[in-house]
Design an enzyme around this catalytic site. Structure first.
Site, PDB file in Angstrom:
ATOM      1  N   LEU A   1       1.012  -1.279   0.632  1.00  0.00           N
ATOM      2  CA  LEU A   1      -0.090   0.184   0.064  1.00  0.00           C
ATOM      3  C   LEU A   1       0.868   1.123   0.309  1.00  0.00           C
ATOM      4  O   LEU A   1       1.886   1.413   1.116  1.00  0.00           O
ATOM      5  CB  LEU A   1      -0.834  -0.348   1.008  1.00  0.00           C
ATOM      6  CG  LEU A   1      -2.376   0.870   1.272  1.00  0.00           C
ATOM      7  CD1 LEU A   1      -3.195   0.573   1.855  1.00  0.00           C
ATOM      8  CD2 LEU A   1      -1.280   2.437   1.611  1.00  0.00           C
TER       9      LEU A   1
ATOM     10  N   TYR B   1       8.279  22.463   7.698  1.00  0.00           N
ATOM     11  CA  TYR B   1       8.560  21.034   6.695  1.00  0.00           C
ATOM     12  C   TYR B   1       9.826  20.584   7.272  1.00  0.00           C
ATOM     13  O   TYR B   1       9.291  19.243   7.818  1.00  0.00           O
ATOM     14  CB  TYR B   1       9.143  21.658   5.859  1.00  0.00           C
ATOM     15  CG  TYR B   1       9.041  19.931   4.464  1.00  0.00           C
ATOM     16  CD1 TYR B   1       8.022  19.605   4.071  1.00  0.00           C
ATOM     17  CD2 TYR B   1      10.384  20.134   4.668  1.00  0.00           C
ATOM     18  CE1 TYR B   1       8.147  18.838   3.448  1.00  0.00           C
ATOM     19  CE2 TYR B   1      10.974  18.750   2.748  1.00  0.00           C
ATOM     20  CZ  TYR B   1       9.494  18.590   2.936  1.00  0.00           C
ATOM     21  OH  TYR B   1       9.320  17.053   2.213  1.00  0.00           O
TER      22      TYR B   1
ATOM     23  N   SER C   1      -0.951  10.121  -6.620  1.00  0.00           N
ATOM     24  CA  SER C   1      -1.276  11.359  -7.614  1.00  0.00           C
ATOM     25  C   SER C   1      -0.684  12.173  -8.208  1.00  0.00           C
ATOM     26  O   SER C   1      -0.850  12.113  -9.058  1.00  0.00           O
ATOM     27  CB  SER C   1      -2.260  12.405  -7.052  1.00  0.00           C
ATOM     28  OG  SER C   1      -1.688  13.303  -6.387  1.00  0.00           O
TER      29      SER C   1
END
Length: 285
Positions: A12, A156, A17
């Site tokens: 998985l 980040y 995308s």
């Protein structure tokens, strides 16, 4: 349904995308894995479906939002119901962020952590019992920013540092129960990542106040690094993901390019921090 011992291994992958996630999904399917390619918004699966068709592979495309525990649980339960096993997870979903302490809210920092760190924890926690049952693999796409702190990337890099610390701490515990843990460290990759930061770059400089000169210098350097001519391809970066999936004993830390290896090596040999700060100071001069 065939028995788990007879059926292909199942992986998985989150965030498929575009970019590394898309390339890794196609590469895994080509290598013979049953590949469950997940994304937060299935309406954005057009590029993924096109890439799979061009490669002549089949993907099992499903919705999974890494910030939604119910979505994660539903996706993993669906994989087990339909495929009978889960042999590997690739935590790839994440989002970029640009900002510095004085010019952003704590709420914005929390949001970055929610997607890039807690999203990884959420998926890994739900998957771990199933990976442990079959001696599986837990792979997380981090960044060279998970090793080297970078200007205007405080939130980040903090999230990626947290991912690496979490996984490095988990690795021996998981290994004791047959699960290998790896992190993948890309450098600049020619993907939609910079665009996905979601910032008007000219506007960001205009609103940066006293930090405007440093931000402008940083952006000029970073845009050049992520240009198609300078950056690694998503497919090249995905080769390291496939390596972590397929070699007998994957390393904990895998960089995706020679540049990334050299950059990370600067930090890992830098006991007092002077080498890293000497380098990153030049980015904003």
């Amino acid at each position: 349904m065939s028995s788990p011992s007879q059926s292909p291994k199942v992986v998985l992958i989150t965030g498929t995308s575009s970019g590394i996630g898309l390339a890794a999904a196609v590469a895994a399917a080509r290598a013979g894995w049953t590949t469950v390619a997940t994304l937060r918004d299935p309406s954005r699966s057009g590029a993924l479906r096109k890439a799979a068709a061009e490669a002549g592979v089949e993907l099992d495309i499903r919705r999974l939002d890494v910030t939604d525990e119910a979505s994660i649980r539903s996706a993993i339960e669906g994989v087990l119901a339909d495929h009978g096993r889960l042999d590997a997870v690739v935590n790839n979903a994440g989002s970029g962020h640009l900002g510095t302490m004085e010019n952003e809210s704590v709420a914005e920092v929390r949001k970055v952590m929610e997607v890039n760190f807690f999203g990884v924890v959420n998926v890994s926690k739900e998957a771990m019992p199933h990976l442990r049952a079959g001696g599986g693999r837990l792979i997380t796409v981090s960044s060279v920013g998970g090793v080297v702190g970078q200007p205007f990337n405080e939130a980040y890099c903090a999230a990626k540092f947290a991912v690496e610390g979490y996984m490095e701490s988990l690795a021996p515990v998981a290994a004791a129960h047959g699960v290998s843990v790896s992190v993948i460290e890309p450098g600049a990759v020619a993907t939609e990542f910079v665009a996905n930061v979601g910032v008007d770059l000219e506007g960001a400089v205009a609103e940066a106040g006293v930090y405007a000169p440093q931000l402008g210098a940083y952006l000029n350097r970073t845009i050049a690094q992520f240009s198609d001519s300078a950056a690694q391809t998503p497919e090249g970066a995905a080769e390291s993901v496939l390596k972590a999936l397929t070699v007998d004993e994957p390393a904990f830390r895998l960089q995706t390019s020679d540049w990334a290896r050299g950059f990370v090596a600067t930090k890992l040999a830098d006991l007092d921090g002077s080498a890293v700060l000497g380098l990153t100071n030049t980015w904003i001069a």
